[in-house]
Design a protein around this motif. Structure first.
Motif, PDB file in Angstrom:
ATOM      1  N   TYR A 156      13.957  21.038   9.822  1.00 40.40           N
ATOM      2  CA  TYR A 156      12.642  21.149   9.097  1.00 40.40           C
ATOM      3  C   TYR A 156      12.317  19.542   8.665  1.00 40.40           C
ATOM      4  CZ  TYR A 156      12.859  26.010   8.820  1.00 40.40           C
ATOM      5  OH  TYR A 156      12.361  27.476   9.220  1.00 40.40           O
ATOM      6  N   GLY A 157      13.106  18.973   9.125  1.00 37.22           N
ATOM      7  CA  GLY A 157      12.757  17.204   8.911  1.00 37.22           C
ATOM      8  C   GLY A 157      12.732  17.085   7.366  1.00 37.22           C
ATOM      9  N   SER A 158      13.467  17.967   6.557  1.00 43.52           N
ATOM     10  CA  SER A 158      13.295  17.618   5.037  1.00 43.52           C
ATOM     11  C   SER A 158      14.633  17.682   4.371  1.00 43.52           C
ATOM     12  CB  SER A 158      12.047  18.797   4.700  1.00 43.52           C
ATOM     13  OG  SER A 158      12.283  18.801   3.220  1.00 43.52           O
ATOM     14  N   ASP A 159      14.948  16.874   3.577  1.00 44.39           N
ATOM     15  CA  ASP A 159      15.959  17.066   2.684  1.00 44.39           C
ATOM     16  C   ASP A 159      15.953  18.282   1.555  1.00 44.39           C
ATOM     17  OD1 ASP A 159      17.009  14.973   3.948  1.00 44.39           O
ATOM     18  OD2 ASP A 159      17.169  13.466   2.328  1.00 44.39           O
ATOM     19  N   LEU A 160      14.655  18.514   1.196  1.00 46.71           N
ATOM     20  CA  LEU A 160      14.502  19.602   0.530  1.00 46.71           C
ATOM     21  C   LEU A 160      14.727  20.972   1.221  1.00 46.71           C
ATOM     22  CD1 LEU A 160      13.611  21.043  -2.217  1.00 46.71           C
ATOM     23  CD2 LEU A 160      11.322  20.885  -1.150  1.00 46.71           C
ATOM     24  N   ALA A 161      14.430  21.056   2.495  1.00 46.61           N
ATOM     25  CA  ALA A 161      14.733  21.968   3.368  1.00 46.61           C
ATOM     26  C   ALA A 161      16.051  22.398   3.541  1.00 46.61           C
ATOM     27  CB  ALA A 161      14.169  21.970   4.697  1.00 46.61           C
ATOM     28  N   GLY A 162      16.868  21.130   3.583  1.00 50.21           N
ATOM     29  CA  GLY A 162      18.427  21.266   3.842  1.00 50.21           C
ATOM     30  C   GLY A 162      18.918  21.606   2.420  1.00 50.21           C
ATOM     31  N   LEU A 163      18.476  21.290   1.240  1.00 52.30           N
ATOM     32  CA  LEU A 163      19.064  21.693   0.118  1.00 52.30           C
ATOM     33  C   LEU A 163      19.029  23.177  -0.373  1.00 52.30           C
ATOM     34  CD1 LEU A 163      20.217  20.825  -2.781  1.00 52.30           C
ATOM     35  CD2 LEU A 163      17.874  20.546  -3.526  1.00 52.30           C
ATOM     36  N   LEU A 164      17.827  23.725   0.066  1.00 54.68           N
ATOM     37  CA  LEU A 164      17.542  24.809  -0.154  1.00 54.68           C
ATOM     38  C   LEU A 164      18.441  25.857   0.885  1.00 54.68           C
ATOM     39  CD1 LEU A 164      13.645  25.209  -0.191  1.00 54.68           C
ATOM     40  CD2 LEU A 164      15.302  25.275  -2.361  1.00 54.68           C
ATOM     41  N   ALA A 165      18.567  25.304   2.048  1.00 54.00           N
ATOM     42  CA  ALA A 165      19.460  26.177   2.887  1.00 54.00           C
ATOM     43  C   ALA A 165      20.844  26.077   2.274  1.00 54.00           C
ATOM     44  CB  ALA A 165      19.627  25.425   4.192  1.00 54.00           C
TER      45      ALA A 165
ATOM     46  N   THR B 285       0.818  -1.296  -0.082  1.00 51.81           N
ATOM     47  CA  THR B 285      -0.055  -0.112   0.074  1.00 51.81           C
ATOM     48  C   THR B 285       1.064   1.346  -0.077  1.00 51.81           C
ATOM     49  OG1 THR B 285      -1.655  -1.157   1.327  1.00 51.81           O
ATOM     50  CG2 THR B 285      -1.925   1.287   1.094  1.00 51.81           C
ATOM     51  N   PRO B 286       0.547   2.253  -1.001  1.00 48.91           N
ATOM     52  CA  PRO B 286       1.460   3.446  -1.121  1.00 48.91           C
ATOM     53  C   PRO B 286       1.218   4.374   0.177  1.00 48.91           C
ATOM     54  CG  PRO B 286      -0.325   3.577  -2.410  1.00 48.91           C
ATOM     55  CD  PRO B 286      -0.287   2.193  -1.930  1.00 48.91           C
ATOM     56  N   PRO B 287       2.002   5.127   0.613  1.00 49.30           N
ATOM     57  CA  PRO B 287       1.917   5.944   1.882  1.00 49.30           C
ATOM     58  C   PRO B 287       0.784   6.812   1.443  1.00 49.30           C
ATOM     59  CG  PRO B 287       3.894   6.590   0.524  1.00 49.30           C
ATOM     60  CD  PRO B 287       3.369   5.213  -0.128  1.00 49.30           C
ATOM     61  N   ARG B 288       0.321   7.379   2.692  1.00 47.76           N
ATOM     62  CA  ARG B 288      -0.850   8.389   2.615  1.00 47.76           C
ATOM     63  C   ARG B 288      -0.499   9.641   1.841  1.00 47.76           C
ATOM     64  NH1 ARG B 288      -3.126   8.708   8.463  1.00 47.76           N
ATOM     65  NH2 ARG B 288      -0.687   8.280   8.870  1.00 47.76           N
ATOM     66  N   GLU B 289      -1.276  10.125   1.418  1.00 46.60           N
ATOM     67  CA  GLU B 289      -1.039  11.492   0.905  1.00 46.60           C
ATOM     68  C   GLU B 289      -0.299  12.452   1.784  1.00 46.60           C
ATOM     69  OE1 GLU B 289      -2.829  14.620  -2.379  1.00 46.60           O
ATOM     70  OE2 GLU B 289      -4.092  13.189  -1.433  1.00 46.60           O
ATOM     71  N   GLY B 290       0.702  13.114   1.314  1.00 43.39           N
ATOM     72  CA  GLY B 290       1.399  14.010   2.372  1.00 43.39           C
ATOM     73  C   GLY B 290       2.591  13.741   3.140  1.00 43.39           C
ATOM     74  N   ILE B 291       2.563  12.278   3.181  1.00 45.07           N
ATOM     75  CA  ILE B 291       3.502  11.552   4.026  1.00 45.07           C
ATOM     76  C   ILE B 291       4.453  10.960   3.232  1.00 45.07           C
ATOM     77  CG2 ILE B 291       3.933   9.930   5.994  1.00 45.07           C
ATOM     78  CD1 ILE B 291       1.289  10.305   7.002  1.00 45.07           C
ATOM     79  N   PRO B 292       5.722  11.272   2.879  1.00 47.75           N
ATOM     80  CA  PRO B 292       6.737  10.995   1.871  1.00 47.75           C
ATOM     81  C   PRO B 292       6.954   9.506   2.310  1.00 47.75           C
ATOM     82  CG  PRO B 292       7.759  12.674   3.349  1.00 47.75           C
ATOM     83  CD  PRO B 292       6.175  12.606   3.715  1.00 47.75           C
ATOM     84  N   ALA B 293       7.222   8.597   1.338  1.00 52.09           N
ATOM     85  CA  ALA B 293       7.873   7.319   1.725  1.00 52.09           C
ATOM     86  C   ALA B 293       9.168   7.392   2.244  1.00 52.09           C
ATOM     87  CB  ALA B 293       7.943   6.496   0.573  1.00 52.09           C
ATOM     88  N   ARG B 294       9.569   6.649   3.169  1.00 49.87           N
ATOM     89  CA  ARG B 294      11.187   6.770   3.720  1.00 49.87           C
ATOM     90  C   ARG B 294      12.075   6.610   2.569  1.00 49.87           C
ATOM     91  NH1 ARG B 294      12.355   2.818   8.502  1.00 49.87           N
ATOM     92  NH2 ARG B 294      10.854   4.277   9.592  1.00 49.87           N
ATOM     93  N   GLY B 295      12.929   7.541   2.675  1.00 47.84           N
ATOM     94  CA  GLY B 295      13.888   7.670   1.417  1.00 47.84           C
ATOM     95  C   GLY B 295      13.892   8.229   0.300  1.00 47.84           C
ATOM     96  N   ARG B 296      12.507   8.336   0.164  1.00 47.63           N
ATOM     97  CA  ARG B 296      12.046   9.037  -1.361  1.00 47.63           C
ATOM     98  C   ARG B 296      12.670  10.399  -1.335  1.00 47.63           C
ATOM     99  NH1 ARG B 296       5.870   9.033  -2.755  1.00 47.63           N
ATOM    100  NH2 ARG B 296       6.344   6.750  -2.682  1.00 47.63           N
ATOM    101  N   GLY B 297      13.538  10.787  -2.517  1.00 46.21           N
ATOM    102  CA  GLY B 297      13.926  11.974  -2.909  1.00 46.21           C
ATOM    103  C   GLY B 297      15.169  12.185  -2.170  1.00 46.21           C
ATOM    104  N   GLN B 298      15.774  11.450  -1.168  1.00 47.00           N
ATOM    105  CA  GLN B 298      16.846  11.826  -0.668  1.00 47.00           C
ATOM    106  C   GLN B 298      18.134  11.856  -1.439  1.00 47.00           C
ATOM    107  OE1 GLN B 298      17.356   9.028   2.781  1.00 47.00           O
ATOM    108  NE2 GLN B 298      15.797  10.166   4.003  1.00 47.00           N
ATOM    109  N   SER B 299      18.357  10.834  -2.255  1.00 50.57           N
ATOM    110  CA  SER B 299      19.437  10.757  -3.265  1.00 50.57           C
ATOM    111  C   SER B 299      19.301  11.921  -4.155  1.00 50.57           C
ATOM    112  CB  SER B 299      19.488   9.556  -3.894  1.00 50.57           C
ATOM    113  OG  SER B 299      18.289   9.380  -4.580  1.00 50.57           O
ATOM    114  N   ARG B 300      18.341  12.364  -4.671  1.00 53.80           N
ATOM    115  CA  ARG B 300      18.161  13.265  -5.518  1.00 53.80           C
ATOM    116  C   ARG B 300      18.605  14.798  -5.067  1.00 53.80           C
ATOM    117  NH1 ARG B 300      12.173  15.518  -6.944  1.00 53.80           N
ATOM    118  NH2 ARG B 300      12.296  15.905  -4.867  1.00 53.80           N
TER     119      ARG B 300
END
Length: 222
Positions: free
Chosen positions: A131-140, A10-25
């Motif tokens: 912020y608990g987000s790789d995207l936030a880290g990248l933007l910083a 079952t895919p994760p609920r909308e708004g909750i990213p899957a573990r590891g998703r997007g980290q490598s990007r």
């Protein structure tokens, strides 16, 4: 009451990213940003033929002097005898001279190769931690690397961008130690803060606030 096991397909609920998703990007984009930044400095050094002057020239001469002392076997002189500034940043440039020879470009590139990745990774770490987000880290990280003053000062041999990098690393470790509950990380924070002070004395201005907040919010118990 019976419990129903979750279906792993079952895919994760909308708004909750899957573990590891997007980290490598985000990490690959961070690496690309660092490479582009350093490459831009290399290009700049091929175009800039100005004579080093003022603080830029002073710090370059100090790096050359420390290199000469190290080459002569005086391994502690860099710490016991230095100019009006602490010596750690000059030491990095001095070590670079062993590889690239006596030139202004050598010490500038040494500073870039050490402190640009440190600044980017540290800002990434703080952003992700807060912020608990790789995207936030990248933007910083990209915000830090894109700051006009950071770009221009990394094209010279100056202590301010070096200080910014080590202060960012210190703040990351201070926050990551969770109010000094993690002794190893707290010790790392102390080492990095010491290196920040060994880069420029005004580092205490930037470190005092985060330290005071961590202590006030429960760190004093540890």
């Amino acid at each position: 009451m019976s419990s129903v096991a979750a279906d792993p397909t079952t895919p994760p609920r909308e708004g909750i990213p899957a573990r590891g998703r997007g980290q490598s990007r985000e990490l690959w984009l961070l690496l690309a940003g660092v490479i582009i930044f350093v490459a831009m400095t290399v290009w700049w050094l091929t175009q800039d033929d100005r004579v080093q002057d003022w603080d830029n020239g002073l710090h370059t001469v100090d790096a050359f002097s420390i290199h000469s002392q190290l080459a002569a076997g005086h391994l502690t002189t860099w710490f016991t005898e230095f100019n009006m500034y602490p010596p750690f940043g000059h030491l990095v440039g001095a070590l670079g001279v062993f590889v690239g020879g006596f030139s202004a470009a050598t010490v500038i590139l040494a500073s870039n190769l050490v402190f640009v990745p440190l600044l980017a990774v540290s800002c990434f770490g703080v952003g992700r931690l807060v912020y608990g987000s790789d995207l936030a880290g990248l933007l910083a990280a990209l915000f830090a690397l894109g700051t006009p003053m950071i770009i221009s000062e990394f094209h010279e041999f100056l202590l301010d961008p070096q200080q910014a990098a080590i202060v960012a690393a210190s703040v990351w470790a201070i926050l990551a130690c969770r109010g000094f509950e993690r002794p190893g990380v707290a010790a790392l924070a102390g080492i990095l803060s010491g290196l920040a002070m060994l880069t420029k004395q005004t580092s205490i201005v930037f470190l005092a606030g985060p330290l005071a907040i961590v202590v006030a919010r429960g760190g004093w118990r540890n």
